[in-house]
Design an enzyme around this catalytic site. Sequence first.
Site: not given
Ligand code: PMP
Length: 406
Positions: A195, A223, A253
């Site tokens: 990320s 992602h 996303k």
């Molecule tokens: N996994 C990854 C790699 C993320 O980047 C994120 C959110 N930034 C999440 C899980 C969590 O997702 P959510 O925003 O749906 O809680």
Amino acid sequence: MDLFEKCRGFYSDPEVAHGMGYPASPREAQEMGLYPFFIPLDQSEGTEVTIAGKRLIMIGSNNYLGLTAHAHVRQAAIEALQRFGPSCTGSRFLNGTLALHEELEGRLAQFVGMEKALVFSTGYQTNLGTLSALVGRGDVIIGDRENHASLVDGSRLALGKLLRFRHNDMGDLERVLIGAPKNAGKLVVVDGVFSMSGEIAPLPDIISLCRKHGARLMVDDAHGMGVTGRGRGTAAHYGLTDEVDLIMGTFSKSFASIGGFIAGEAATIHWIKHLARPLIFSASLPAPNAAAALAALDVMEQEPERVDRVNAIAERMRNGYRELGFEVGASETPIIPILIGDQMKALRMWKALFEAGVYTNVALPPAVPPGESILRTSYMATHTDEQMGKVLAIFARVGKADEVIA
Ligand code: PMP
């Protein structure tokens, strides 16, 4: 000491921070006019946002396919709101499962090529629920050091132990696999697309190590969905979906909603469904969000050119930044970090970009190691060439003023 007394103090050692000219707490950063967090947007239609009456080009969002503004997605959410209201007022386990959730689960399983999928209210809860349901006492989770925080927190909720390996380092992964207790159940967990760096995990090598050492593999493709593998994620990108045990995704996303899912074999999903505390003890995904994710899935299937477009924009921006002399690391996706290094330089650069009309994110320690601060930029299929030209021109001007360019 009173529990709240510390809240008036500093987050890091003030002497060390001040010695380096850094703020030692968010409050100090606010006082210095260098506070990049919790900025309220007045309005957003995706590629541009309004903040206190000022318009900025947004390159800090995870809306990779630009679907939050898509007419079909918005209409689906409106209709679901009118039909079901804004809340399910209960968990999936009891009164909070809708036929819409099950329809979404069926479509998602098909989309990613797995037997079954299970929808949670957020991606964060999906990781907490999956890891804690599967990894019991005596088992181990083996995670990349740059995995998302929700995977780390999921390991805390699980009764098993978290072992970590150096980022994308296959030698280190094998060392950890060999060192794991003999009879432990082993689950290797990686982000499909990291990320912060925008790198893609080397799944072929990870899969062969899992097979060699009897470990299962879970890929968090928050992602990757909508971006890699013609939109179907990182396992599809490598043509290795059959070799991955669990695929996780989030709706926050590319799916232009909120919520998350885990997909895998029917028996595994059935198990998680009955043991995942974040699913059972928290209210279910509201209908408008489920409907928006379903509609986003329609668009992903019907308009694959959006996936090509966001990847083409990313390619142009990577080249553009490199030509300007910025370092962008090993990104292969629409997440492009601009490597800055010093924390104050990153904050100054973030602020100068903001004032010049570009909204980006800054990642500072402890989110990144000390001295490795970055600007995290990310792109959408709906960004125009003109907007991207403007962003590069502003980076050129601001980068030169701050001598960030090599
Ligand atoms: N996994 C990854 C790699 C993320 O980047 C994120 C959110 N930034 C999440 C899980 C969590 O997702 P959510 O925003 O749906 O809680």
